[in-house]
Design an enzyme around this catalytic site. Structure first.
Site, PDB file in Angstrom:
ATOM      1  N   ARG A   1      57.414 -20.925  -5.684  1.00 48.66           N
ATOM      2  CA  ARG A   1      57.349 -20.476  -4.295  1.00 48.66           C
ATOM      3  C   ARG A   1      55.885 -20.449  -3.868  1.00 48.66           C
ATOM      4  O   ARG A   1      55.020 -20.034  -4.635  1.00 48.66           O
ATOM      5  CB  ARG A   1      57.940 -19.066  -4.138  1.00 48.66           C
ATOM      6  CG  ARG A   1      59.464 -18.989  -4.166  1.00 48.66           C
ATOM      7  CD  ARG A   1      60.102 -19.544  -2.901  1.00 48.66           C
ATOM      8  NE  ARG A   1      61.545 -19.388  -2.911  1.00 48.66           N
ATOM      9  CZ  ARG A   1      62.404 -20.281  -3.418  1.00 48.66           C
ATOM     10  NH1 ARG A   1      61.952 -21.405  -3.946  1.00 48.66           N
ATOM     11  NH2 ARG A   1      63.705 -20.062  -3.368  1.00 48.66           N
TER      12      ARG A   1
ATOM     13  N   GLU B   1      56.731 -23.291   5.396  1.00 51.43           N
ATOM     14  CA  GLU B   1      57.455 -24.573   5.271  1.00 51.43           C
ATOM     15  C   GLU B   1      58.244 -24.833   6.544  1.00 51.43           C
ATOM     16  O   GLU B   1      58.870 -23.898   7.057  1.00 51.43           O
ATOM     17  CB  GLU B   1      58.386 -24.524   4.062  1.00 51.43           C
ATOM     18  CG  GLU B   1      57.599 -24.399   2.755  1.00 51.43           C
ATOM     19  CD  GLU B   1      58.499 -24.311   1.518  1.00 51.43           C
ATOM     20  OE1 GLU B   1      59.719 -24.465   1.635  1.00 51.43           O
ATOM     21  OE2 GLU B   1      57.951 -24.073   0.444  1.00 51.43           O
TER      22      GLU B   1
ATOM     23  N   HIS C   1      59.343 -29.536  -0.557  1.00 52.50           N
ATOM     24  CA  HIS C   1      60.314 -28.620  -1.184  1.00 52.50           C
ATOM     25  C   HIS C   1      61.607 -29.371  -1.522  1.00 52.50           C
ATOM     26  O   HIS C   1      62.701 -28.990  -1.103  1.00 52.50           O
ATOM     27  CB  HIS C   1      60.605 -27.398  -0.295  1.00 52.50           C
ATOM     28  CG  HIS C   1      61.130 -26.231  -1.074  1.00 52.50           C
ATOM     29  ND1 HIS C   1      60.856 -24.924  -0.774  1.00 52.50           N
ATOM     30  CD2 HIS C   1      61.936 -26.180  -2.173  1.00 52.50           C
ATOM     31  CE1 HIS C   1      61.463 -24.121  -1.633  1.00 52.50           C
ATOM     32  NE2 HIS C   1      62.142 -24.863  -2.497  1.00 52.50           N
TER      33      HIS C   1
END
Ligand code: NDP
Ligand code: 7N6
Length: 308
Positions: A226, A255, A274
């Site tokens: 993360r 993000e 991601h």
């Protein structure tokens, strides 16, 4: 009560095709519905979701399709008596492969060659720059599903793998395990440091200026966990100052990574959106796990991956 419906919250579409995901439950003996934010639930409903919603606390069981459930309020689930489960246990191969991909590319410069390829440029690098990952030290911080998947693959490539976790439970391929209190000792000699811990109050900012200063100047940071675990301003400063050599990053504080974020512009930083766990059958892996837990619920058994 028994579950009479499986609701798939539309937020799953962030990462997987929601219709394909719903179809993967065709062998389940209850109806499966894709639902939005206006749906109401009761204790006969199961919900599988990417994002949390307050209304899920009325359901019988809630599954977070992510391994990282840091956006879910576990205390609220505990107070409501609603079991919450997550998707840990399915990302060893997917994230393990992308982490190895970053390391091999950063060592052998594939990312740089590709940059030059876009200019039709026969780029010949400085002789000293490329190296093999074989015999290089990797420190894997967090040795659960992700960490073990990375460690196992790095070990197969002949890397010298050490790791960090709170328990001292041994892990195949990991020659030495350090306690988080000894993080600096663990990372000081590593050519690669891979972050694979959950995002918790304890791990937020676990990598900041002191850690980047402790790392070797020629070391690369891999973050597949993360964003907030590695302080982004400090990481950018460390890359600018040469405290570390580069990074492979799948996760970010914000993000999608904003267009004006300086991380985009470092030659020695590889950015993926991601998608460290993304494959064309990711929805099936998650569905298999959800079905397993569904059957456990119906049988009154302990639920795999229960986190609240
Ligand atoms: P696991 O629960 O399987 O593993 C977490 C590991 O971290 C455990 O080995 C635990 O060991 C260790 N750990 C926990 N706290 C600390 C700490 N303070 N210091 C050092 N080690 C610690 O989770 P997963 O491996 O499945 O996932 C890890 C995280 O990766 C997720 O929470 C998620 O945020 C992220 N993730 C990202 C993906 C992506 O697409 N990029 C995909 C999947 C997950 P011990 O208890 O011994 O400390
Ligand atoms: C894709 C989520 C996780 O925590 O963030 C990752 O599992 C990937 C469903």
């Amino acid at each position: 009560p028994q579950l009479e419906r499986l609701c798939i919250h539309e937020s799953v579409a962030n990462k997987i095709p929601k219709d394909g995901f719903a179809e993967a439950f065709s062998d389940l003996d209850v109806p499966v519905e894709i639902v939005g934010d206006d749906e109401e639930f009761d204790r006969t409903d199961a919900v599988a979701s990417f994002r949390p919603r307050d209304s899920f606390l009325d359901a019988g069981w809630v599954h977070c399709i992510r391994a990282g459930y840091d956006e879910f309020d576990t205390d609220a689930y505990a107070d409501a008596g609603v079991p919450l489960t997550n998707s840990t246990g399915i990302h060893d191969t997917t994230v393990g492969e992308i982490a190895v991909g970053y390391m091999v590319s950063l060592a052998r410069m594939l990312h740089i060659y590709r940059d030059h390829q876009t200019e039709n440029d026969w780029y010949e690098p400085p002789y000293e720059r490329p190296f093999t990952v074989e015999n290089e030290r990797l420190c894997v911080v967090g040795l659960g599903t992700l960490g073990q998947g990375i460690a196992e693959r790095a070990d197969a490539l002949g890397m010298d793998v050490v790791g960090v976790r709170r328990s001292d439970e041994p892990v195949p391929g990991v020659s030495e395990i350090y306690h988080p209190d000894d993080l600096h000792e663990a990372i000081a000699d590593a050519r690669f440091v891979a972050i694979a811990v959950p995002h918790t109050p304890k791990t937020e900012g676990m990598f900041s200026t002191p850690e980047f200063e402790t790392m070797r100047d020629d070391a690369f940071l891999i973050n597949v966990a993360r964003g907030p675990i590695a302080d982004e301003d400090d990481l950018i400063a460390a890359l600018e100052n040469g405290d570390i050599a580069g990074a492979g990053l799948d996760v970010f504080e914000t993000e999608p990574l904003p267009e004006d974020n300086p991380l985009w512009d470092f030659e020695e930083v590889i950015i993926s959106p991601h998608r460290g766990s993304a494959t064309n059958r990711y929805h099936l892996d998650i569905a298999d796990l959800v079905k397993e837990i569904f059957h456990q619920y119906q049988a009154g058994e302990d639920l795999r991956n229960r986190v609240a």
